[in-house]
Design a protein around this motif. Structure first.
Motif, PDB file in Angstrom:
ATOM      1  N   PRO A  75       0.744  -1.189   0.158  1.00 38.23           N
ATOM      2  CA  PRO A  75       0.087  -0.014   0.049  1.00 38.23           C
ATOM      3  C   PRO A  75       0.756   1.237  -0.026  1.00 38.23           C
ATOM      4  N   VAL A  76       0.533   2.233  -0.845  1.00 39.28           N
ATOM      5  CA  VAL A  76       0.971   3.534  -0.961  1.00 39.28           C
ATOM      6  C   VAL A  76       0.402   4.271   0.055  1.00 39.28           C
ATOM      7  N   TYR A  77       0.665   4.545   1.276  1.00 39.09           N
ATOM      8  CA  TYR A  77       0.111   5.293   2.373  1.00 39.09           C
ATOM      9  C   TYR A  77       0.819   6.712   2.523  1.00 39.09           C
ATOM     10  N   ASN A  78       2.049   6.563   2.167  1.00 38.88           N
ATOM     11  CA  ASN A  78       2.869   8.161   2.374  1.00 38.88           C
ATOM     12  C   ASN A  78       3.615   8.248   0.945  1.00 38.88           C
ATOM     13  N   PHE A  79       3.681   9.519   0.760  1.00 34.76           N
ATOM     14  CA  PHE A  79       4.198   9.925  -0.542  1.00 34.76           C
ATOM     15  C   PHE A  79       5.160  11.064  -0.534  1.00 34.76           C
ATOM     16  N   ARG A  80       6.374  10.920  -0.986  1.00 37.17           N
ATOM     17  CA  ARG A  80       7.403  12.082  -0.904  1.00 37.17           C
ATOM     18  C   ARG A  80       7.183  13.224  -1.710  1.00 37.17           C
ATOM     19  N   THR A  81       7.332  14.321  -1.265  1.00 42.89           N
ATOM     20  CA  THR A  81       6.929  15.473  -2.011  1.00 42.89           C
ATOM     21  C   THR A  81       8.320  16.079  -2.651  1.00 42.89           C
ATOM     22  N   GLU A  82       9.475  15.830  -2.253  1.00 42.97           N
ATOM     23  CA  GLU A  82      10.420  16.316  -2.931  1.00 42.97           C
ATOM     24  C   GLU A  82      10.615  16.040  -4.544  1.00 42.97           C
ATOM     25  N   GLY A  83      10.776  17.352  -5.147  1.00 46.40           N
ATOM     26  CA  GLY A  83      10.664  17.446  -6.618  1.00 46.40           C
ATOM     27  C   GLY A  83       9.475  17.054  -7.278  1.00 46.40           C
ATOM     28  N   ARG A  84       8.366  17.374  -6.557  1.00 45.02           N
ATOM     29  CA  ARG A  84       6.887  17.213  -7.299  1.00 45.02           C
ATOM     30  C   ARG A  84       6.134  18.444  -6.787  1.00 45.02           C
ATOM     31  N   VAL A 177      -1.753  27.416  -6.723  1.00 46.14           N
ATOM     32  CA  VAL A 177      -0.832  27.793  -5.745  1.00 46.14           C
ATOM     33  C   VAL A 177       0.694  26.878  -5.722  1.00 46.14           C
ATOM     34  N   PRO A 178       1.731  27.259  -5.871  1.00 42.04           N
ATOM     35  CA  PRO A 178       2.734  26.478  -5.929  1.00 42.04           C
ATOM     36  C   PRO A 178       2.838  25.283  -4.719  1.00 42.04           C
ATOM     37  N   ALA A 179       3.211  24.180  -4.786  1.00 41.16           N
ATOM     38  CA  ALA A 179       3.004  23.358  -3.691  1.00 41.16           C
ATOM     39  C   ALA A 179       4.006  23.683  -2.437  1.00 41.16           C
ATOM     40  N   GLY A 180       5.393  24.418  -3.087  1.00 42.08           N
ATOM     41  CA  GLY A 180       6.403  24.731  -1.966  1.00 42.08           C
ATOM     42  C   GLY A 180       5.798  26.014  -1.157  1.00 42.08           C
ATOM     43  N   GLU A 181       4.767  26.707  -1.536  1.00 43.30           N
ATOM     44  CA  GLU A 181       4.501  27.630  -0.697  1.00 43.30           C
ATOM     45  C   GLU A 181       3.444  27.156   0.400  1.00 43.30           C
ATOM     46  N   VAL A 182       3.038  25.988   0.271  1.00 40.89           N
ATOM     47  CA  VAL A 182       2.208  25.334   1.110  1.00 40.89           C
ATOM     48  C   VAL A 182       2.628  24.429   2.140  1.00 40.89           C
ATOM     49  N   LEU A 183       3.736  23.369   1.642  1.00 43.36           N
ATOM     50  CA  LEU A 183       4.052  22.298   2.181  1.00 43.36           C
ATOM     51  C   LEU A 183       5.380  22.666   2.845  1.00 43.36           C
ATOM     52  N   ARG A 184       5.153  23.162   4.203  1.00 47.25           N
ATOM     53  CA  ARG A 184       6.455  23.461   5.123  1.00 47.25           C
ATOM     54  C   ARG A 184       6.090  23.089   6.409  1.00 47.25           C
ATOM     55  N   TRP A 185       7.180  23.177   7.327  1.00 43.99           N
ATOM     56  CA  TRP A 185       7.000  22.954   8.627  1.00 43.99           C
ATOM     57  C   TRP A 185       6.102  23.922   9.182  1.00 43.99           C
ATOM     58  N   LEU A 186       5.269  23.414  10.307  1.00 39.57           N
ATOM     59  CA  LEU A 186       4.967  24.354  11.294  1.00 39.57           C
ATOM     60  C   LEU A 186       5.743  24.965  12.197  1.00 39.57           C
ATOM     61  N   PRO A 187       5.598  25.921  12.958  1.00 41.81           N
ATOM     62  CA  PRO A 187       6.565  26.528  13.924  1.00 41.81           C
ATOM     63  C   PRO A 187       6.494  25.481  15.036  1.00 41.81           C
ATOM     64  N   LYS A 188       7.943  25.542  15.694  1.00 38.94           N
ATOM     65  CA  LYS A 188       8.285  24.868  16.648  1.00 38.94           C
ATOM     66  C   LYS A 188       7.056  24.778  17.975  1.00 38.94           C
ATOM     67  N   GLY A 189       6.652  23.945  18.635  1.00 37.41           N
ATOM     68  CA  GLY A 189       5.625  23.872  19.318  1.00 37.41           C
ATOM     69  C   GLY A 189       4.228  23.683  18.991  1.00 37.41           C
ATOM     70  N   SER A 190       3.859  23.739  17.756  1.00 35.81           N
ATOM     71  CA  SER A 190       2.576  23.646  17.178  1.00 35.81           C
ATOM     72  C   SER A 190       1.958  22.084  17.467  1.00 35.81           C
ATOM     73  N   LEU A 191       2.966  21.376  17.598  1.00 36.34           N
ATOM     74  CA  LEU A 191       2.439  19.926  17.769  1.00 36.34           C
ATOM     75  C   LEU A 191       2.545  19.334  19.171  1.00 36.34           C
ATOM     76  N   SER A 192       1.549  18.936  19.932  1.00 25.67           N
ATOM     77  CA  SER A 192       1.844  18.449  21.170  1.00 25.67           C
ATOM     78  C   SER A 192       2.154  16.786  21.225  1.00 25.67           C
ATOM     79  N   VAL A 193       2.997  16.346  21.933  1.00 23.63           N
ATOM     80  CA  VAL A 193       3.153  14.803  21.891  1.00 23.63           C
ATOM     81  C   VAL A 193       2.924  14.265  23.115  1.00 23.63           C
ATOM     82  N   THR A 194       2.052  13.215  23.095  1.00 24.93           N
ATOM     83  CA  THR A 194       1.658  12.412  24.403  1.00 24.93           C
ATOM     84  C   THR A 194       2.048  10.658  24.066  1.00 24.93           C
ATOM     85  N   GLN A 195       2.489  10.105  25.127  1.00 22.71           N
ATOM     86  CA  GLN A 195       3.128   8.616  24.936  1.00 22.71           C
ATOM     87  C   GLN A 195       1.685   8.226  25.134  1.00 22.71           C
ATOM     88  N   VAL A 196       1.378   7.082  24.257  1.00 27.25           N
ATOM     89  CA  VAL A 196       0.141   6.304  24.602  1.00 27.25           C
ATOM     90  C   VAL A 196       0.357   4.956  24.726  1.00 27.25           C
TER      91      VAL A 196
END
Length: 207
Positions: A75-84, A177-196
């Motif tokens: 299954p192709v569940y993840n897809f690289r963005t580089e060069g696309r 809208v070019p993909a490179g203008e949208v596909l970028r990291w969120l600022p540090k701290g945007s995601l919270s992490v919990t061990q489940v």
């Protein structure tokens, strides 16, 4: 890489939030049946909002399969963005959390499972992940786009899927809208992490 995500939010709340962002949601197949699920895994069905031609701020909310069969049958569940550029068939994958897995900091000889970590958005109850969809032998299906890991994910994996800030959603639905203008990291701290799952790592342990 992400092969498991979560969605507990109801569709009515999702549509209301899109309306608040001036994004018109169409439901060509009727309101999708989306039960609350702690774990959505590849080949499961999940709700996406897909772009409608070249229309900006308009999307179709449908249920589709996560992953299509690759050339090797896997299954192709993840897809690289580089060069696309992704100039068509973009979609927003609706989630309120996604999981990553790491080797235990302290080995558990009788338990072969990996430590499981839940990533959620710090400032919102749910979010959208950048994706694309396509026709496949199993019907229409979507996949999550990936890039090198940003500051919130890098301690857990060297790659990451791409959660989008709310002001990026309409841009991703607009193929002009070019993909490179949208596909970028969120600022540090945007995601919270919990061990489940798994014991907390020992003090000073590296993940």
């Amino acid at each position: 890489m992400c092969n498991d995500y979560r969605l507990l939010i109801d569709i009515a709340s999702i549509v209301e939030d899109f309306e608040g962002l001036k994004i018109k949601i169409k439901m060509p197949e009727g309101a999708p049946n989306v039960p609350a699920r702690e774990d959505i895994k590849m080949t499961d069905m999940g709700p996406i909002v897909r772009s409608v031609g070249a229309q900006r701020s308009v999307g179709e909310l449908v249920n589709r399969r996560w992953s299509w069969p690759g050339r090797n049958g896997k299954p192709v569940y993840n897809f690289r963005t580089e060069g696309r550029e992704f100039t068509s068939q973009r979609c927003l994958i609706i989630a309120d959390g996604f999981y990553e897995f790491t080797d235990p900091a302290v080995p558990r000889p009788k338990d072969k499972r990996l430590d499981k970590w839940l990533f959620t958005m710090t400032d919102h109850d749910w979010f959208c992940i950048a994706g694309i969809w396509r026709e496949s032998p199993t019907g229409e299906a979507f996949t999550m786009l990936t890039m090198d890991a940003g500051p919130d994910v890098a301690p857990y994996h060297h790659r990451q899927i791409i959660p989008l800030a709310r002001d990026q959603w309409a841009d991703w639905l607009d193929p002009s809208v070019p993909a490179g203008e949208v596909l970028r990291w969120l600022p540090k701290g945007s995601l919270s992490v919990t061990q489940v799952y798994g014991a907390p790592p020992a003090q000073g342990a590296l993940l």
